[in-house]
Design a protein around this motif. Structure first.
Motif, PDB file in Angstrom:
ATOM      1  N   LEU A 228      29.883  12.699  83.947  1.00  0.00           N
ATOM      2  CA  LEU A 228      29.961  14.123  83.619  1.00  0.00           C
ATOM      3  C   LEU A 228      29.980  14.252  82.102  1.00  0.00           C
ATOM      4  CD1 LEU A 228      32.896  15.132  86.042  1.00  0.00           C
ATOM      5  CD2 LEU A 228      30.470  14.906  86.590  1.00  0.00           C
ATOM      6  N   SER A 229      28.987  14.943  81.549  1.00  0.00           N
ATOM      7  CA  SER A 229      28.897  15.120  80.096  1.00  0.00           C
ATOM      8  C   SER A 229      29.058  16.601  79.762  1.00  0.00           C
ATOM      9  CB  SER A 229      27.552  14.607  79.573  1.00  0.00           C
ATOM     10  OG  SER A 229      27.375  13.235  79.909  1.00  0.00           O
ATOM     11  N   MET A 230      30.038  16.895  78.897  1.00  0.00           N
ATOM     12  CA  MET A 230      30.362  18.297  78.612  1.00  0.00           C
ATOM     13  C   MET A 230      30.464  18.573  77.122  1.00  0.00           C
ATOM     14  SD  MET A 230      33.196  19.387  81.465  1.00  0.00           S
ATOM     15  CE  MET A 230      34.497  18.440  80.692  1.00  0.00           C
ATOM     16  N   SER A 231      29.989  19.753  76.765  1.00  0.00           N
ATOM     17  CA  SER A 231      30.196  20.310  75.425  1.00  0.00           C
ATOM     18  C   SER A 231      30.335  21.806  75.578  1.00  0.00           C
ATOM     19  CB  SER A 231      29.003  20.011  74.502  1.00  0.00           C
ATOM     20  OG  SER A 231      28.955  18.649  74.156  1.00  0.00           O
ATOM     21  N   LYS A 232      31.015  22.426  74.619  1.00  0.00           N
ATOM     22  CA  LYS A 232      31.209  23.868  74.680  1.00  0.00           C
ATOM     23  C   LYS A 232      29.869  24.599  74.606  1.00  0.00           C
ATOM     24  CE  LYS A 232      33.887  27.607  72.641  1.00  0.00           C
ATOM     25  NZ  LYS A 232      34.623  28.094  71.477  1.00  0.00           N
ATOM     26  N   ASP A 233      29.711  25.598  75.461  1.00  0.00           N
ATOM     27  CA  ASP A 233      28.560  26.509  75.451  1.00  0.00           C
ATOM     28  C   ASP A 233      27.226  25.865  75.822  1.00  0.00           C
ATOM     29  OD1 ASP A 233      30.288  28.540  74.631  1.00  0.00           O
ATOM     30  OD2 ASP A 233      29.944  28.098  72.512  1.00  0.00           O
ATOM     31  N   VAL A 234      27.252  24.641  76.374  1.00  0.00           N
ATOM     32  CA  VAL A 234      26.002  24.047  76.873  1.00  0.00           C
ATOM     33  C   VAL A 234      26.226  23.598  78.319  1.00  0.00           C
ATOM     34  CG1 VAL A 234      25.289  23.250  74.580  1.00  0.00           C
ATOM     35  CG2 VAL A 234      26.530  21.700  76.083  1.00  0.00           C
ATOM     36  N   VAL A 238      25.488  16.280  85.140  1.00  0.00           N
ATOM     37  CA  VAL A 238      26.037  15.396  86.175  1.00  0.00           C
ATOM     38  C   VAL A 238      24.959  14.365  86.487  1.00  0.00           C
ATOM     39  CG1 VAL A 238      26.990  15.259  88.501  1.00  0.00           C
ATOM     40  CG2 VAL A 238      27.416  17.294  87.116  1.00  0.00           C
ATOM     41  N   GLU A 239      25.210  13.109  86.108  1.00  0.00           N
ATOM     42  CA  GLU A 239      24.159  12.087  86.194  1.00  0.00           C
ATOM     43  C   GLU A 239      24.545  10.961  87.149  1.00  0.00           C
ATOM     44  OE1 GLU A 239      21.346   9.703  83.087  1.00  0.00           O
ATOM     45  OE2 GLU A 239      23.507   9.516  82.745  1.00  0.00           O
ATOM     46  N   TYR A 240      23.587  10.609  88.007  1.00  0.00           N
ATOM     47  CA  TYR A 240      23.722   9.464  88.914  1.00  0.00           C
ATOM     48  C   TYR A 240      22.650   8.445  88.528  1.00  0.00           C
ATOM     49  CZ  TYR A 240      26.513  12.637  91.835  1.00  0.00           C
ATOM     50  OH  TYR A 240      27.466  13.517  92.300  1.00  0.00           O
ATOM     51  N   LEU A 241      23.081   7.252  88.111  1.00  0.00           N
ATOM     52  CA  LEU A 241      22.144   6.198  87.733  1.00  0.00           C
ATOM     53  C   LEU A 241      21.854   5.311  88.944  1.00  0.00           C
ATOM     54  CD1 LEU A 241      23.467   5.000  84.244  1.00  0.00           C
ATOM     55  CD2 LEU A 241      21.384   6.290  84.707  1.00  0.00           C
ATOM     56  N   ASP A 244      17.990  -0.009  88.142  1.00  0.00           N
ATOM     57  CA  ASP A 244      16.714  -0.071  87.419  1.00  0.00           C
ATOM     58  C   ASP A 244      15.715   0.953  87.949  1.00  0.00           C
ATOM     59  OD1 ASP A 244      17.714  -2.171  85.957  1.00  0.00           O
ATOM     60  OD2 ASP A 244      16.952  -3.689  87.350  1.00  0.00           O
ATOM     61  N   MET A 245      16.047   1.560  89.083  1.00  0.00           N
ATOM     62  CA  MET A 245      15.116   2.489  89.735  1.00  0.00           C
ATOM     63  C   MET A 245      14.908   3.762  88.918  1.00  0.00           C
ATOM     64  SD  MET A 245      13.551   2.783  92.789  1.00  0.00           S
ATOM     65  CE  MET A 245      12.225   3.967  92.781  1.00  0.00           C
ATOM     66  N   GLY A 246      15.985   4.259  88.306  1.00  0.00           N
ATOM     67  CA  GLY A 246      15.887   5.495  87.538  1.00  0.00           C
ATOM     68  C   GLY A 246      17.173   6.292  87.626  1.00  0.00           C
ATOM     69  N   HIS A 247      17.065   7.606  87.606  1.00  0.00           N
ATOM     70  CA  HIS A 247      18.274   8.445  87.634  1.00  0.00           C
ATOM     71  C   HIS A 247      17.940   9.817  88.201  1.00  0.00           C
ATOM     72  CE1 HIS A 247      16.594   9.521  83.526  1.00  0.00           C
ATOM     73  NE2 HIS A 247      16.655  10.709  84.127  1.00  0.00           N
ATOM     74  N   ILE A 248      18.992  10.529  88.569  1.00  0.00           N
ATOM     75  CA  ILE A 248      18.877  11.942  88.893  1.00  0.00           C
ATOM     76  C   ILE A 248      19.981  12.658  88.127  1.00  0.00           C
ATOM     77  CG2 ILE A 248      20.256  11.701  91.028  1.00  0.00           C
ATOM     78  CD1 ILE A 248      18.402  14.010  92.128  1.00  0.00           C
ATOM     79  N   ARG A 249      19.596  13.751  87.465  1.00  0.00           N
ATOM     80  CA  ARG A 249      20.547  14.530  86.658  1.00  0.00           C
ATOM     81  C   ARG A 249      20.548  15.976  87.121  1.00  0.00           C
ATOM     82  NH1 ARG A 249      18.113  12.195  81.067  1.00  0.00           N
ATOM     83  NH2 ARG A 249      19.134  10.138  81.059  1.00  0.00           N
TER      84      ARG A 249
END
Length: 268
Positions: A228-234, A238-241, A244-249
């Motif tokens: 979970l990556s958070m910053s104010k006003d953005v 939520v990222e699942y790695l 080596d296959m890739g990711h979904i965000r």
């Protein structure tokens, strides 16, 4: 010609299950490096961004960049015809109006071939800037799923607060309130599957709709951990790695509290 074979076909089924309730149709953009998908939900509150690298397929062939517009509900129905251990091959001809799905059992004794019509989907591709977030929390994906599920029994929105003490999930509703706090515990002797790791530049406290977070947690079977990556006003990321296959965000805009709206109105 486009052809991509997944030896572990179940990954594609789980990937589709994680996004089909948010997005009903989407363009799968295929290139020599892999497959990408980006789409907003119908209410334009959340965004899904997916990457499947070419290295995750065997074989992977994409002679020219190709966009496959697919109805995800229809695609889900087709993929349900595949066995749990089947290998899945996706094929499409350049300029064609159909996509083929080939399902093969591990012993090769059962082969199924399905054809699905493609769609022309007019989708705007958004440029997502790389952001240095104020707080980043890495935690077991199953724990995040449980927290979202449990707190949605109490209220509709959750306040996620990051501090040096840990990450706190707070909800308030008609029947009362509740909170769950996870303390950082990323020590060497800790089971990696249960680690909570917090990287913080400054404290953050934002409120999000639990309905969408519960949609996001349908990706839990794809990865042991979620970030979970958070910053104010953005938007929250939520990222699942997927190795080596890739990711979904998943991206979700924070809710503006009534007090904030009143302040903005006063300022104007």
């Amino acid at each position: 010609m486009f052809e991509a074979k997944l030896v572990q076909g179940g990954v594609l089924r789980r990937l589709l299950e994680s996004i089909k309730d948010l997005v009903t149709e989407a363009n799968w953009d295929c290139s020599s490096t892999g497959i990408t998908l980006q789409a907003m939900d119908s209410s334009h509150v959340s965004l899904v961004s997916m990457l499947l690298r070419a290295e995750g397929f065997d074989p992977f062939r994409c002679d020219r960049n190709l966009t496959l517009g697919m109805n995800l509900t229809s695609m889900t129905k087709v993929l349900k015809c595949a066995g749990g251990d089947d290998m899945i091959t996706i094929r499409a001809e350049e300029g064609g109006d159909v996509v083929n799905f080939l399902f093969e059992s591990p012993n090769g004794e059962r082969v199924c071939d399905y054809e699905m019509k493609l769609m022309n989907i007019d989708q705007e591709h958004l440029g997502i800037p790389d952001t240095d977030h104020d707080s980043v929390v890495k935690m077991p994906s199953s724990e995040f799923q449980r927290i979202c599920r449990d707190l949605s029994q109490i209220g509709d929105s959750v306040e996620i607060s990051c501090s040096k003490e840990g990450v706190r999930f707070f909800v308030s509703g008609d029947l009362g309130s509740g909170s769950i706090t996870l303390k950082q515990n990323a020590t060497i002797d800790k089971d990696e599957g249960k680690q909570v790791n917090i990287t913080m530049n400054e404290p953050v406290s934002l409120t999000f709709a639990l309905r969408y977070l519960n949609f996001f947690t349908k990706a839990t079977p794809l990865a042991n951990h979620v970030t979970l990556s958070m910053s104010k006003d953005v938007p929250l990321v939520v990222e699942y790695l997927m190795g080596d296959m890739g990711h979904i965000r998943f991206y979700l805009a924070p809710k503006i509290e009534e007090d904030d709206m009143a302040t903005q109105a006063d300022d104007s």
